[in-house]
Design a protein around this motif. Structure first.
Motif, PDB file in Angstrom:
ATOM      1  N   HIS A  80       6.193   1.976  -0.329  1.00  0.00           N
ATOM      2  CA  HIS A  80       7.206   1.345  -1.166  1.00  0.00           C
ATOM      3  C   HIS A  80       7.826   2.367  -2.112  1.00  0.00           C
ATOM      4  O   HIS A  80       7.125   3.170  -2.719  1.00  0.00           O
ATOM      5  CB  HIS A  80       6.543   0.210  -1.967  1.00  0.00           C
ATOM      6  CG  HIS A  80       7.396  -0.392  -3.024  1.00  0.00           C
ATOM      7  ND1 HIS A  80       8.510  -1.163  -2.740  1.00  0.00           N
ATOM      8  CD2 HIS A  80       7.308  -0.335  -4.388  1.00  0.00           C
ATOM      9  CE1 HIS A  80       9.057  -1.566  -3.881  1.00  0.00           C
ATOM     10  NE2 HIS A  80       8.352  -1.073  -4.884  1.00  0.00           N
ATOM     11  N   ARG A  81       9.135   2.358  -2.190  1.00  0.00           N
ATOM     12  CA  ARG A  81       9.964   3.259  -3.023  1.00  0.00           C
ATOM     13  C   ARG A  81      10.169   4.636  -2.408  1.00  0.00           C
ATOM     14  O   ARG A  81      10.917   5.452  -2.953  1.00  0.00           O
ATOM     15  CB  ARG A  81       9.408   3.405  -4.451  1.00  0.00           C
ATOM     16  CG  ARG A  81       9.363   2.130  -5.253  1.00  0.00           C
ATOM     17  CD  ARG A  81      10.728   1.585  -5.552  1.00  0.00           C
ATOM     18  NE  ARG A  81      10.700   0.359  -6.341  1.00  0.00           N
ATOM     19  CZ  ARG A  81      11.729  -0.454  -6.525  1.00  0.00           C
ATOM     20  NH1 ARG A  81      12.891  -0.151  -5.960  1.00  0.00           N
ATOM     21  NH2 ARG A  81      11.631  -1.548  -7.249  1.00  0.00           N
ATOM     22  N   GLN A  94       3.189  -4.012  -3.589  1.00  0.00           N
ATOM     23  CA  GLN A  94       4.381  -3.893  -2.762  1.00  0.00           C
ATOM     24  C   GLN A  94       4.035  -3.256  -1.410  1.00  0.00           C
ATOM     25  O   GLN A  94       3.305  -2.273  -1.331  1.00  0.00           O
ATOM     26  CB  GLN A  94       5.439  -3.047  -3.469  1.00  0.00           C
ATOM     27  CG  GLN A  94       5.839  -3.589  -4.844  1.00  0.00           C
ATOM     28  CD  GLN A  94       6.774  -4.780  -4.749  1.00  0.00           C
ATOM     29  OE1 GLN A  94       6.807  -5.485  -3.740  1.00  0.00           O
ATOM     30  NE2 GLN A  94       7.554  -5.021  -5.781  1.00  0.00           N
ATOM     31  N   ASN A 119       9.469  -2.854  -0.642  1.00  0.00           N
ATOM     32  CA  ASN A 119       8.533  -3.942  -0.358  1.00  0.00           C
ATOM     33  C   ASN A 119       8.576  -4.375   1.105  1.00  0.00           C
ATOM     34  O   ASN A 119       8.815  -5.529   1.432  1.00  0.00           O
ATOM     35  CB  ASN A 119       8.805  -5.136  -1.280  1.00  0.00           C
ATOM     36  CG  ASN A 119       7.687  -6.162  -1.225  1.00  0.00           C
ATOM     37  OD1 ASN A 119       6.542  -5.842  -0.907  1.00  0.00           O
ATOM     38  ND2 ASN A 119       8.009  -7.410  -1.534  1.00  0.00           N
ATOM     39  N   CYS A 154      12.537   2.519   1.200  1.00  0.00           N
ATOM     40  CA  CYS A 154      11.596   1.431   1.502  1.00  0.00           C
ATOM     41  C   CYS A 154      11.450   0.563   0.258  1.00  0.00           C
ATOM     42  O   CYS A 154      11.123   1.055  -0.820  1.00  0.00           O
ATOM     43  CB  CYS A 154      10.238   2.005   1.893  1.00  0.00           C
ATOM     44  SG  CYS A 154       8.925   0.765   2.044  1.00  0.00           S
ATOM     45  N   CYS A 198       6.580   0.265   4.549  1.00  0.00           N
ATOM     46  CA  CYS A 198       7.601  -0.038   5.556  1.00  0.00           C
ATOM     47  C   CYS A 198       7.259   0.645   6.875  1.00  0.00           C
ATOM     48  O   CYS A 198       6.887   1.828   6.899  1.00  0.00           O
ATOM     49  CB  CYS A 198       8.975   0.447   5.102  1.00  0.00           C
ATOM     50  SG  CYS A 198       9.619  -0.407   3.654  1.00  0.00           S
TER      51      CYS A 198
END
Length: 226
Positions: free
Chosen positions: A165-166, A134, A190, A188, A137
């Motif tokens: 990511h996450r 993933q 992916n 964020c 961002c």
């Protein structure tokens, strides 16, 4: 070809007695009795990691012989595993892989591994589920502070202007009636980070000359806004 001796599972059904004797057996497999109105019959199967080649069943004929020879249990293999986007394989390259053999995936720098990075060649000759890489961002606004990993910091100080990511960011929006700030979370996912609609990027003048007037620097409202 060497095989794992643990996969050799011969089975003889004690109910299979009579003029035909024991049915033809097979290495690395088994047979079991079937109910049959006209006589005795068996069904063959293979141990995990092997596939049956030949007839699946056999029957005892009236002349006291079995209708056919036993099938063969052939080893199962997995084909080379698929590549994954933004990742690479960590494995010895082969044309085929044995059952229970494991390989590993590694995501590119900055990408987050979602799922197990270890995959196994299963007894069905397929690979277990692999991971997904993933994307991080990019954070567009740079003229405010946000809450990130428990710290309130300027966006320009984020390494590379990226979050993983996450990861969650808390932006600050303006309550114009009370002239205070309130926090709004964004995550964020992916490669996509949705900046809250209420967030307004400060002008260069305000950010440079009057940074204490930037919304993120105002006192927080007593009650979080919806």
């Amino acid at each position: 070809m060497d095989t794992d001796p643990r996969l050799f599972v011969p089975t003889v059904d004690p109910l299979l007695t009579g003029p035909c004797g024991d049915p033809p057996g097979l290495a690395r497999g088994f047979y079991q009795r079937l109910e049959s109105g006209r006589g005795r019959a068996v069904r063959y199967g293979c141990s995990p990691g092997f596939r049956l080649q030949g007839p699946e069943s056999n029957s005892c004929l009236e002349n006291g012989t079995w209708a056919r020879a036993a099938p063969i249990c052939r080893p199962l293999f997995c084909q080379p595993p698929a590549q994954i986007e933004h990742g690479s394989l960590v494995a010895v390259e082969k044309s085929r892989y044995r059952v229970r053999e494991k390989i590993y995936y590694l995501c590119q720098k900055g990408f987050t591994t979602e799922g197990s990075n270890e995959v196994t060649c299963t007894a069905q000759g397929t690979w277990s589920a692999g991971p997904v890489c993933q994307a991080p961002c990019a954070v567009g606004p740079y003229r405010s502070r946000v809450l990130y990993n428990g710290l309130k910091l300027w966006l320009s100080s984020l390494p590379g202007g990226m979050v993983r990511h996450r990861d969650e960011l808390v932006f600050y929006c303006l309550d114009e009636e009370h002239m205070c700030s309130y926090p709004v979370k964004s995550q964020c996912v992916n490669g996509q980070l949705q900046v809250p609609a209420c967030y307004k990027e400060p002008t260069w003048v305000r950010f440079t000359l009057f940074h204490w007037k930037v919304v993120s620097e105002l006192e927080e409202c007593e009650q979080e806004q919806s």
